[in-house]
Design a protein around this motif. Structure first.
Motif, mmCIF file in Angstrom:
data_model
loop_
_atom_site.group_PDB
_atom_site.id
_atom_site.type_symbol
_atom_site.label_atom_id
_atom_site.label_comp_id
_atom_site.label_asym_id
_atom_site.label_seq_id
_atom_site.Cartn_x
_atom_site.Cartn_y
_atom_site.Cartn_z
ATOM 1 N N LYS A 40 0.827 -1.209 0.000
ATOM 2 C CA LYS A 40 0.000 0.000 0.000
ATOM 3 C C LYS A 40 0.863 1.263 0.000
ATOM 4 C CE LYS A 40 -3.899 -2.258 0.306
ATOM 5 N NZ LYS A 40 -4.831 -2.313 -0.842
ATOM 6 N N VAL A 41 2.136 1.109 0.346
ATOM 7 C CA VAL A 41 3.084 2.229 0.320
ATOM 8 C C VAL A 41 4.394 1.746 -0.281
ATOM 9 C CG1 VAL A 41 2.080 3.449 2.302
ATOM 10 C CG2 VAL A 41 3.888 1.746 2.673
ATOM 11 N N ALA A 42 5.150 2.680 -0.869
ATOM 12 C CA ALA A 42 6.415 2.318 -1.514
ATOM 13 C C ALA A 42 7.602 2.429 -0.575
ATOM 14 C CB ALA A 42 6.646 3.208 -2.734
ATOM 15 N N MET A 43 7.471 3.229 0.486
ATOM 16 C CA MET A 43 8.555 3.422 1.460
ATOM 17 C C MET A 43 7.976 3.510 2.866
ATOM 18 S SD MET A 43 11.260 6.182 -0.154
ATOM 19 C CE MET A 43 10.034 7.484 -0.352
ATOM 20 N N TRP A 44 8.864 3.329 3.833
ATOM 21 C CA TRP A 44 8.451 3.432 5.230
ATOM 22 C C TRP A 44 9.677 3.746 6.068
ATOM 23 C CZ3 TRP A 44 7.213 -1.442 8.647
ATOM 24 C CH2 TRP A 44 6.760 -1.035 9.913
ATOM 25 N N TYR A 45 9.596 4.792 6.873
ATOM 26 C CA TYR A 45 10.662 5.097 7.833
ATOM 27 C C TYR A 45 10.174 4.704 9.210
ATOM 28 C CZ TYR A 45 13.537 7.668 11.147
ATOM 29 O OH TYR A 45 14.335 7.988 12.222
ATOM 30 N N ASP A 46 10.885 3.755 9.840
ATOM 31 C CA ASP A 46 10.443 3.273 11.143
ATOM 32 C C ASP A 46 11.500 2.364 11.757
ATOM 33 O OD1 ASP A 46 8.612 2.310 13.335
ATOM 34 O OD2 ASP A 46 7.110 3.280 12.092
ATOM 35 N N ALA A 47 11.082 1.546 12.704
ATOM 36 C CA ALA A 47 11.990 0.703 13.477
ATOM 37 C C ALA A 47 12.661 -0.384 12.637
ATOM 38 C CB ALA A 47 11.227 0.051 14.628
ATOM 39 N N THR A 48 13.947 -0.608 12.892
ATOM 40 C CA THR A 48 14.678 -1.672 12.201
ATOM 41 C C THR A 48 14.074 -3.040 12.486
ATOM 42 O OG1 THR A 48 16.239 -1.802 14.064
ATOM 43 C CG2 THR A 48 16.868 -0.401 12.199
ATOM 44 N N SER A 49 13.406 -3.191 13.616
ATOM 45 C CA SER A 49 12.821 -4.479 14.002
ATOM 46 C C SER A 49 11.686 -4.902 13.075
ATOM 47 C CB SER A 49 12.299 -4.414 15.444
ATOM 48 O OG SER A 49 11.348 -3.373 15.590
ATOM 49 N N ALA A 50 11.189 -3.977 12.255
ATOM 50 C CA ALA A 50 10.108 -4.308 11.330
ATOM 51 C C ALA A 50 10.578 -5.208 10.197
ATOM 52 C CB ALA A 50 9.515 -3.027 10.745
ATOM 53 N N ALA A 51 11.877 -5.204 9.924
ATOM 54 C CA ALA A 51 12.400 -5.937 8.772
ATOM 55 C C ALA A 51 12.068 -7.421 8.815
ATOM 56 C CB ALA A 51 13.915 -5.740 8.673
ATOM 57 N N GLY A 52 12.151 -8.022 9.986
ATOM 58 C CA GLY A 52 11.866 -9.450 10.096
ATOM 59 C C GLY A 52 10.467 -9.796 9.634
ATOM 60 N N SER A 53 9.496 -8.933 9.937
ATOM 61 C CA SER A 53 8.119 -9.168 9.508
ATOM 62 C C SER A 53 7.964 -8.931 8.007
ATOM 63 C CB SER A 53 7.166 -8.258 10.283
ATOM 64 O OG SER A 53 7.185 -8.565 11.664
ATOM 65 N N LEU A 54 8.647 -7.923 7.497
ATOM 66 C CA LEU A 54 8.561 -7.639 6.066
ATOM 67 C C LEU A 54 9.150 -8.772 5.232
ATOM 68 C CD1 LEU A 54 9.533 -3.843 5.870
ATOM 69 C CD2 LEU A 54 7.249 -4.856 5.785
ATOM 70 N N GLU A 55 10.111 -9.492 5.807
ATOM 71 C CA GLU A 55 10.771 -10.565 5.072
ATOM 72 C C GLU A 55 10.138 -11.932 5.319
ATOM 73 O OE1 GLU A 55 12.793 -9.999 2.786
ATOM 74 O OE2 GLU A 55 13.407 -7.937 3.177
ATOM 75 N N ASP A 56 9.013 -11.953 6.009
ATOM 76 C CA ASP A 56 8.298 -13.203 6.270
ATOM 77 C C ASP A 56 7.291 -13.443 5.149
ATOM 78 O OD1 ASP A 56 7.022 -15.408 7.235
ATOM 79 O OD2 ASP A 56 6.053 -14.390 8.923
ATOM 80 N N ALA A 57 7.609 -14.358 4.251
ATOM 81 C CA ALA A 57 6.771 -14.608 3.071
ATOM 82 C C ALA A 57 5.367 -15.086 3.423
ATOM 83 C CB ALA A 57 7.451 -15.629 2.160
ATOM 84 N N LYS A 58 5.169 -15.593 4.635
ATOM 85 C CA LYS A 58 3.855 -16.084 5.040
ATOM 86 C C LYS A 58 2.858 -14.934 5.241
ATOM 87 C CE LYS A 58 5.915 -20.061 7.430
ATOM 88 N NZ LYS A 58 6.178 -20.667 8.752
ATOM 89 N N SER A 59 3.356 -13.765 5.564
ATOM 90 C CA SER A 59 2.459 -12.647 5.861
ATOM 91 C C SER A 59 2.742 -11.393 5.049
ATOM 92 C CB SER A 59 2.537 -12.292 7.351
ATOM 93 O OG SER A 59 3.860 -11.944 7.714
ATOM 94 N N SER A 60 3.871 -11.358 4.354
ATOM 95 C CA SER A 60 4.269 -10.154 3.636
ATOM 96 C C SER A 60 4.332 -10.389 2.130
ATOM 97 C CB SER A 60 5.635 -9.667 4.138
ATOM 98 O OG SER A 60 6.120 -8.607 3.350
ATOM 99 N N LYS A 61 3.691 -9.497 1.390
ATOM 100 C CA LYS A 61 3.714 -9.583 -0.071
ATOM 101 C C LYS A 61 5.007 -9.019 -0.660
ATOM 102 C CE LYS A 61 -1.327 -9.238 -0.632
ATOM 103 N NZ LYS A 61 -2.440 -8.432 -1.209
ATOM 104 N N VAL A 62 5.827 -8.391 0.170
ATOM 105 C CA VAL A 62 7.065 -7.783 -0.332
ATOM 106 C C VAL A 62 8.313 -8.522 0.140
ATOM 107 C CG1 VAL A 62 6.052 -5.498 -0.581
ATOM 108 C CG2 VAL A 62 7.108 -6.138 1.598
ATOM 109 N N ALA A 63 8.135 -9.675 0.770
ATOM 110 C CA ALA A 63 9.289 -10.450 1.255
ATOM 111 C C ALA A 63 10.267 -10.708 0.107
ATOM 112 C CB ALA A 63 8.818 -11.770 1.848
ATOM 113 N N GLY A 64 11.528 -10.381 0.350
ATOM 114 C CA GLY A 64 12.549 -10.568 -0.671
ATOM 115 C C GLY A 64 12.651 -9.432 -1.659
#
Length: 450
Positions: free
Chosen positions: A271-295
């Protein structure tokens, strides 16, 4: 505690409860279930949801200790935990707090010292904890008063596919102006996609956290070294106007209600192209089970203007209120939750990208984690190690803290000012009025220290 906090606390609504070990258990009194049951209050971030799922079949199975988890959104968590610990209600045996609360609450005598517990557990390996985490979670006596569950700084995350399609190269160390320019170019790159997500949800730890890091690098500060309020100073205004304008022009839908959780969802669901926030979010973004942008996510250091770096420093950590009557069982849970063993469990059961990282040096030496975190691990570690809570801006500060001011009053001050700025994002007031009102509040706080 200010009467306004009491009013806010009294208004807390439904509590989301997730229990392990037995359905229907919740945040009951600390005597429920005998010595083999403890009540844990924690923030509703992905890492906490993971431990709630894993505890019953591992920790409880091994120790016989049932853990009743109460999970709340960040703002509600802060109100609930402050109410419970400050009033010595004793409802919880363990709670997640952070670098802001630990030194203040230790000074008030509200927390158990935990170094004596880590010293008795050779497998815990306290020396392995990253020094910035240990320092931020220690009291005035140098002793540890909370055990880090995961640590974080802040960074810019972006959709590599969108950038490639637009012919944009995101610098590893971008300026905020570069970020704003990119946000304008990628806004609408895909149907319904906005340029960037920035928190707009009121709260000193929600909107207040990224905004204050922006204020720092724009040359602003909440207070000068001698406690002169600076909320409506030119630099603070310039930073806030930049932030509000960027969100209004190219930010996420429903920005005034968007906090960490909403931005995580917006980024992971394209829904967004960029996001400035906590480094801890990366693990969730890279989880293919819940994230459409993993990888497909790129990572860059926190954007800057006048400073060399601007990443914040935070740890969500386990603390034990002095009111608990179950210190032995509570300490066993905390030692397990912050251990190398738990990290391995998450890696093997849920995926290595989801490990609650940012707290141990050894995490970054695990081959499986290095592979899973290859795109963000190095930036995360260097951002944490490079954060300087004592000198986060261009001028001397009266206290430590990058995205907060380490005084008890900031919990109320930061939240009230953030409410006004959120209203400015919503178009209900102006930035000038928000900051002029905030200046008056900050001046009242400053009188306590001048």
């Amino acid at each position: 505690m200010p009467s306004t906090r009491q009013t806010l606390i009294a208004g807390i609504a439904a509590v989301a409860v997730l229990a392990t070990g037995c359905a229907g258990a919740g945040g009951g009194g600390s005597s429920s279930g005998g010595d083999k049951s403890i009540n844990v209050l924690m923030v509703g971030n992905p890492q906490m949801e993971d431990i709630a799922k894993l505890t019953k079949d591992t920790f409880t199975k091994d120790t016989g200790i049932k853990v009743n988890f109460t999970i709340l959104p960040e703002n509600e968590l802060r109100d609930k935990v402050t109410q419970d610990i400050a009033t010595k209600a004793g409802q919880y045996d363990v709670a997640t707090i952070g670098a802001y609360e630990v030194p203040i609450w230790e000074k008030n005598g509200w927390l158990h010292e935990l170094g004596s517990y880590t010293a008795k557990d050779a497998s815990f390996d306290q020396a392995d904890l990253l020094k910035p985490m240990v320092k931020s979670l220690s009291g005035s006596d140098g002793k540890l008063y909370a055990l880090p569950f995961y640590g974080e700084s802040s960074m810019l995350m972006y959709n590599k596919d969108v950038m490639k399609a637009k012919g944009i190269t995101v610098p590893e160390r971008p300026t905020w102006q570069q970020v704003a320019d990119i946000a304008a170019k990628v806004d609408g790159a895909e149907p319904g996609m906005k340029g960037i997500c920035l928190r707009g949800l009121p709260g000193w730890g929600e909107l207040g956290a990224p905004l204050t890091s922006v204020v720092n690098t724009f040359g602003g500060t909440w207070f000068t070294k001698d406690w002169k309020a600076q909320v409506n100073s030119p630099a603070f205004k310039k930073a806030t106007n930049f932030y509000v304008d960027l969100v209004k022009k190219h930010g996420e839908a429903g920005a005034p209600q968007a906090g960490f959780t909403e931005c995580l969802n917006a980024m992971s669901q394209k829904k967004v192209a960029m996001w400035y926030d906590a480094t801890s979010a990366a693990g969730s973004l890279e989880d293919a089970k819940s994230s459409k942008v993993a990888g497909h996510v790129g990572y860059a250091y926190a954007p800057t203007v006048e400073t060399k770096s601007s990443g914040w420093l935070w740890a969500w950590a386990w603390a034990m209120p002095k009111t608990t009557k179950k210190a032995d069982a509570a300490s066993k849970f905390m030692l397990w939750a912050s251990s190398k063993k738990y990290e391995k469990l998450v890696g093997e059961k849920l995926g290595w990208a989801r490990v609650p990282a940012g707290k141990r040096a050894s995490t970054y030496e695990i081959p499986q984690y290095q592979k899973a975190a290859s795109s963000f691990g190095d930036i995360t570690l260097k951002s944490i190690e490079g954060a300087d809570p004592s000198n986060p801006g261009v001028q001397p500060r009266p206290t430590v803290g990058i995205q907060f001011v380490a005084i008890p009053e900031f919990q109320d001050l930061g939240t009230k000012v953030s409410q006004e700025i959120s209203a400015a994002i919503a178009g209900k007031t102006s930035v000038d009025k928000a900051l002029n009102d905030g200046q008056k509040l900050a001046e009242e706080v400053a009188k306590n220290y001048q």
